[in-house]
Design an enzyme around this catalytic site. Structure first.
Site, PDB file in Angstrom:
ATOM      1  N   VAL A  92      62.496  34.288  41.616  1.00 43.16           N
ATOM      2  CA  VAL A  92      62.041  35.660  41.773  1.00 43.16           C
ATOM      3  C   VAL A  92      60.785  35.800  40.927  1.00 43.16           C
ATOM      4  CG1 VAL A  92      62.607  38.094  41.377  1.00 43.16           C
ATOM      5  CG2 VAL A  92      64.404  36.500  42.109  1.00 43.16           C
ATOM      6  N   GLY A 100      67.513  43.562  40.072  1.00 47.49           N
ATOM      7  CA  GLY A 100      68.734  43.312  40.835  1.00 47.49           C
ATOM      8  C   GLY A 100      68.521  42.393  42.022  1.00 47.49           C
ATOM      9  N   GLY A 102      67.588  39.101  42.158  1.00 45.82           N
ATOM     10  CA  GLY A 102      68.246  37.801  41.994  1.00 45.82           C
ATOM     11  C   GLY A 102      69.746  37.918  42.177  1.00 45.82           C
ATOM     12  N   ASN A 129      66.779  27.704  29.654  1.00 44.11           N
ATOM     13  CA  ASN A 129      66.620  28.989  30.342  1.00 44.11           C
ATOM     14  C   ASN A 129      67.797  29.908  29.989  1.00 44.11           C
ATOM     15  OD1 ASN A 129      66.005  31.100  32.025  1.00 44.11           O
ATOM     16  ND2 ASN A 129      65.608  29.822  33.823  1.00 44.11           N
ATOM     17  N   ASN A 131      68.042  33.114  29.436  1.00 44.61           N
ATOM     18  CA  ASN A 131      68.202  34.351  30.209  1.00 44.61           C
ATOM     19  C   ASN A 131      69.004  34.087  31.473  1.00 44.61           C
ATOM     20  OD1 ASN A 131      66.805  35.954  28.389  1.00 44.61           O
ATOM     21  ND2 ASN A 131      64.850  35.682  29.427  1.00 44.61           N
ATOM     22  N   TYR A 136      74.077  34.125  34.639  1.00 44.24           N
ATOM     23  CA  TYR A 136      75.094  33.429  35.432  1.00 44.24           C
ATOM     24  C   TYR A 136      76.487  33.598  34.829  1.00 44.24           C
ATOM     25  CZ  TYR A 136      71.030  31.173  37.591  1.00 44.24           C
ATOM     26  OH  TYR A 136      69.847  30.921  38.231  1.00 44.24           O
TER      27      TYR A 136
END
Length: 162
Positions: A92, A100, A102, A129, A131, A136
């Site tokens: 993205v 929102g 992703g 990563n 973030n 997740y």
């Protein structure tokens, strides 16, 4: 952060040049731009050829420009004796993160896996990563810390594949 409206849909052949542009943005974000070899000519047959091995969904912004993509394929679990959905890449653009988008793309892919009666929905994330990792985990994904990706490519693949 943008509050732009978006429209998620399966990619069409005319999207391939823009998808390649997004792939290059992703490669730069992952500090792997030097490895990006995707071109529209290379990607097109894998998405829209006779037996395409991958699928791609894209998100359009308000002006119709592509602002995100998810490229995925079917894998298989011998333990479950079922296919699975493997997300190769989700990207993205930075201006559209936090909106929102992703989350919506991942939710739609999960729904596709359920619709197809797949046993799993899997992907990888770079360990730096944080973030993405936090995102997740919040959505309920389990990080498989015991597993490591093994890869043969380039000269090593050619040498071993003789």
């Amino acid at each position: 952060m943008s509050t732009t409206e978006h429209f998620i849909r399966p990619a069409v052949p005319a999207d391939v040049p823009a998808i390649v542009g997004l792939i290059k943005e992703l490669a730069d974000f992952e500090k792997l731009g030097h490895l990006a070899q995707a071109t529209p000519e290379k990607l097109h047959p894998h998405l829209f050829g006779e037996k395409p091995p991958v699928e791609c969904w894209v998100a359009e912004g308000e002006g119709g420009e592509l602002i995100a993509f998810a490229l995925f394929f079917t894998n298989f679990s011998t333990f479950l004796a079922k296919p699975g959905l493997y997300l190769e890449d989700l990207y993205v653009q930075p201006a559209h993160r936090g909106t929102g988008l992703g989350k919506e793309m991942l939710s739609r892919l999960a729904a596709l896996a359920v619709q197809r009666d797949y046993g799993r929905f899997e992907w990888s994330v770079l360990d730096w990563n944080l973030n993405a990792i936090d995102f997740y985990k919040r959505m309920g994904a389990v990080l498989m810390d015991d597993w490591r990706i093994c890869r043969l490519s380039g000269d090593a693949l050619a040498q071993y594949g003789r």
